[in-house]
Motif scaffolding. Structure first.
Motif, PDB file in Angstrom:
ATOM      1  N   UNK A 119       0.850  -1.184   0.000  1.00 23.66           N
ATOM      2  CA  UNK A 119       0.000   0.000   0.000  1.00 23.66           C
ATOM      3  C   UNK A 119       0.889   1.238   0.000  1.00 23.66           C
ATOM      4  N   UNK A 120       0.736   2.098  -1.015  1.00 20.85           N
ATOM      5  CA  UNK A 120       1.601   3.266  -1.161  1.00 20.85           C
ATOM      6  C   UNK A 120       0.951   4.492  -0.537  1.00 20.85           C
ATOM      7  N   UNK A 121       1.676   5.131   0.391  1.00 19.64           N
ATOM      8  CA  UNK A 121       1.188   6.337   1.052  1.00 19.64           C
ATOM      9  C   UNK A 121       1.694   7.587   0.337  1.00 19.64           C
ATOM     10  N   UNK A 122       3.003   7.655   0.089  1.00 19.50           N
ATOM     11  CA  UNK A 122       3.600   8.800  -0.592  1.00 19.50           C
ATOM     12  C   UNK A 122       4.663   8.316  -1.577  1.00 19.50           C
ATOM     13  N   UNK A 123       4.901   9.115  -2.633  1.00 19.22           N
ATOM     14  CA  UNK A 123       5.973   8.813  -3.571  1.00 19.22           C
ATOM     15  C   UNK A 123       5.530   7.883  -4.684  1.00 19.22           C
TER      16      UNK A 123
END
Length: 331
Positions: A205-209
């Motif tokens: 799961x990608x939060x930032x970037x």
């Protein structure tokens, strides 16, 4: 009784014949049994720890001792020593470092690669700072392995078993890679959560970037954007990408459990790891209960079950023993 034996018993390292003698000693008196169960709960519900120091061990020991003294119970000198070992065990399990060697058989020179492995036991979590400044939060029953010379030869590579949240220090010259048995995540600088427990789907799961998802062989599978989640199904070997609210997948590192329309059967394995318990769901009705809410991650499990009972009308039974982990039957 030798204090080292007591420590090894708590640590699960004693041979069966010695374990039996320690068990007999605990069972001799009701107060020893009661305090033993108190220690087991403290191990499971002590939250997270960043670093182990003499001061932190002392604080943990004082906390355990204070709780017992506040109850008005008397404890003997041997059990006081046991508490000291318990404080060490509870903390060292959170950030236990093991250095070992791997011999390269393909070379006549027996070159060795020194590795560092960080492990958390079930019911615990830990924060680790890598040599490049990258912060890693390890969830329950997880391990992170990396080279002792991490980042010194153009690569920043770690291997994950379990679940971790990564806040990666940006370095365009040295990509950061997280390897599991089924997937490799490649980043420059970003924040993401990754689940890769044995026998379970791999979820990133990608939060930032931005991250690039590769196969273990190096084949590019996909890119992820912030707010997206990719799941590799072990049953079908297929990838699924969807948009999610990342709070539900990263809140554990901040000490919270946030659940949003999750079936009890689906969240049970995570609760088992969080609390180091075995949950048995007795019928389809309780398996299909949909859970919503937010709570503290270090909430004692008996308190969590009381909340679930009042909110969703389920009933439960908690069984503890000296030999096995706590069993919770829900019906």
């Amino acid at each position: 009784m030798n204090n080292e034996k007591i420590w090894k018993y708590i640590n699960g390292e004693l041979p069966e014949e010695e374990k039996a003698s320690v068990l007999r000693w605990i069972k001799e008196k009701p107060e020893r049994i009661a305090e033993y169960h108190r220690l087991k709960r403290d191990f499971s519900f002590s939250g997270s720890s960043d670093h182990i120091t003499d001061e932190s061990i002392a604080r943990h020991y004082d906390t355990l001792l204070g709780r017992i003294q506040a109850s008005g119970k008397k404890i003997n000198g041997l059990f006081t020593e046991l508490l000291k070992y318990a404080a060490v065990v509870a903390l060292t399990f959170l950030t236990a470092y093991y250095i070992f060697s791997h011999s390269d058989q393909s070379s006549k020179d027996s070159s060795k690669v020194l590795l560092t492995q960080v492990e958390t036991m079930a019911g615990q979590s830990s924060k680790v700072t890598l040599p490049d400044g990258t912060a890693v939060w390890l969830n329950s029953a997880s391990s992170l392995t990396y080279a002792a010379d991490f980042g010194q030869h153009g690569q920043r590579e770690v291997t994950l078993q379990g679940e971790a949240f990564f806040d990666v220090t940006r370095d365009t010259l040295k990509p950061f890679k997280v390897s599991t048995s089924e997937m490799v995540v490649k980043v420059l600088g970003t924040s993401f959560n990754m689940e890769a427990y044995d026998g379970s789907d791999v979820v990133t799961t990608l939060v930032e970037g931005k991250v690039q998802i590769n196969s273990p062989g190096g084949t590019k599978l996909s890119d992820l954007k912030p707010g997206e989640q990719i799941t590799l199904s072990l049953a079908t070997n297929k990838l699924e990408i969807k948009e999610v609210d990342t709070r539900y997948y990263a809140s554990w590192k901040d000490g919270y459990i946030i659940l949003n329309n999750v079936r009890l059967e689906d969240i049970a394995p995570k609760l088992e790891r969080f609390y180091n318990v075995n949950m048995v769901l007795k019928n389809k009705r309780v398996k299909d209960i949909v859970i919503n809410g937010r709570g503290l991650r270090n909430m004692p499990v008996d308190q969590l079950m009381r909340v679930l009972k009042m909110t969703y009308g389920l009933d439960y039974k908690i069984e503890s023993s000296l030999e096995e982990i706590t069993k919770i039957t829900v019906y």
